[in-house]
Design a protein around this motif. Structure first.
Motif, short mmCIF file in Angstrom:
data_model
loop_
_atom_site.label_atom_id
_atom_site.label_comp_id
_atom_site.label_asym_id
_atom_site.label_seq_id
_atom_site.Cartn_x
_atom_site.Cartn_y
_atom_site.Cartn_z
N VAL A 123 0.88 4.10 -2.95
CA VAL A 123 0.66 5.53 -2.72
C VAL A 123 1.77 6.34 -3.36
CG1 VAL A 123 0.53 7.31 -0.95
CG2 VAL A 123 -0.70 5.17 -0.64
N ARG A 124 3.01 5.89 -3.21
CA ARG A 124 4.13 6.60 -3.82
C ARG A 124 4.03 6.59 -5.35
NH1 ARG A 124 9.19 4.27 -0.14
NH2 ARG A 124 8.61 5.36 1.80
N ALA A 180 -4.59 4.70 -10.47
CA ALA A 180 -4.77 3.92 -9.24
C ALA A 180 -4.55 2.43 -9.50
CB ALA A 180 -6.17 4.16 -8.67
N TYR A 192 1.30 6.31 -7.10
CA TYR A 192 0.16 7.15 -7.49
C TYR A 192 0.54 8.63 -7.49
CZ TYR A 192 -4.54 9.16 -7.46
OH TYR A 192 -5.67 9.88 -7.76
N ARG A 193 1.37 9.02 -6.53
CA ARG A 193 1.81 10.41 -6.47
C ARG A 193 2.75 10.76 -7.61
NH1 ARG A 193 3.10 11.14 0.05
NH2 ARG A 193 0.89 11.11 0.73
N LEU A 201 0.83 -1.20 0.00
CA LEU A 201 0.00 0.00 0.00
C LEU A 201 0.87 1.26 0.00
CD1 LEU A 201 -2.78 1.29 0.15
CD2 LEU A 201 -2.67 1.09 2.65
N ARG A 202 1.95 1.24 0.78
CA ARG A 202 2.84 2.40 0.80
C ARG A 202 3.50 2.61 -0.56
NH1 ARG A 202 7.83 2.18 4.87
NH2 ARG A 202 8.33 0.49 3.40
#
Length: 259
Positions: free
Chosen positions: A137-138, A146, A140-141, A133-134
């Motif tokens: 998120v990175r 997604a 996606y940024r 998940l981490r």
């Protein structure tokens, strides 16, 4: 004349010594923890200590917790596993770990042992999902969608061995805390004693000699009773203790009386 370079001590010898010393230290800590800091009680426990019983009881108690140690360490720091796999004794250590887990599941109390294994697997999956998940998120940024972020692979950052082991040292700390919490219990079963005068007493039998029997009551009171006054001793129910092996062999013991 040229002098021979002294040979270094084998690493497996250090590991063997460590594995032999740890149960002794934990057994000593167990006696100290159970005494609650009372010097008189601690002295009585040491004087009446049955060394094989406390060592075996301590080893069985910490076996499931020790089996979780690699999961704690390698889930939090995967690069430590890569360094560990390069060791010449990796195959032996992996096989020994597998045997310990299987032995704990088969010989340990059921179903509590099954819950322990399930907890270890769930914890490992939780760490893996948290890392994924981490990483998502990175990603996606950085501009990925997604879906692409969730499907992105986990990067393996191989740190130097010293840094890798240092970042996973919290694992042994957690294991030690869990072990100490589990070692505050008594290593002997509680028993119901029936004395010749009709008195019934529930206590731990610390020592039985020809003249005197030393017991410890549930209130942590040490009593010395004349052995001739003890008519019967009945082991009380200790909770779940039937293993999978006993269940498969249909040799589960008869339920002990509750005291």
């Amino acid at each position: 004349m040229p002098t021979e370079t002294p040979k270094s001590r084998p690493r497996w010898l250090d590991i063997g010594v460590l594995l032999a010393v740890i149960p002794i230290l934990l057994a000593a800590a167990r006696v100290l923890l159970f005494s609650g800091g009372d010097p008189a009680l601690f002295r009585v426990l040491v004087q009446t200590l049955n060394v094989p019983t406390v060592l075996l009881g301590t080893a069985i108690t910490i076996l499931p917790i020790v089996a979780l140690l690699p999961l704690f360490m390698f889930a939090s720091e995967p690069s430590a596993l890569r360094h560990f796999a390069k060791a010449p004794w990796f195959s032996f250590a992996f096989g020994a770990y597998f045997v310990v887990v299987i032995a704990a599941v088969i010989l340990g109390p059921w179903p509590s042992m099954g819950w322990t294994v399930l907890f270890g697997v769930a914890l490992f999956l939780a760490f893996w999902l948290a890392r994924r998940l981490r990483n998502a998120v990175r990603a996606y940024r950085r501009g990925l969608t997604a879906r692409s972020a969730l499907m992105a692979g986990l990067p393996m950052v191989v740190r130097p061995p010293t840094d890798a082991w240092k970042s996973s040292t919290w694992g042994p700390v957690v294991v030690v805390l869990l072990a100490l919490a589990g070692l505050q219990s008594m290593w002997l079963p509680s028993e119901r004693l029936l004395l010749s005068d009709g008195t019934e007493l529930t206590a731990f039998v610390l020592e039985e000699k020809t003249e005197w029997t030393t017991v410890l009551t549930e209130e942590r009171v040490v009593l010395r009773i004349e052995t001739s006054q003890v008519d019967t001793r009945t082991v009380c129910e200790q909770g779940e203790f039937s293993s999978l092996l006993m269940t498969w062999a249909k040799s589960a013991p008869v339920d002990a009386p509750s005291c």
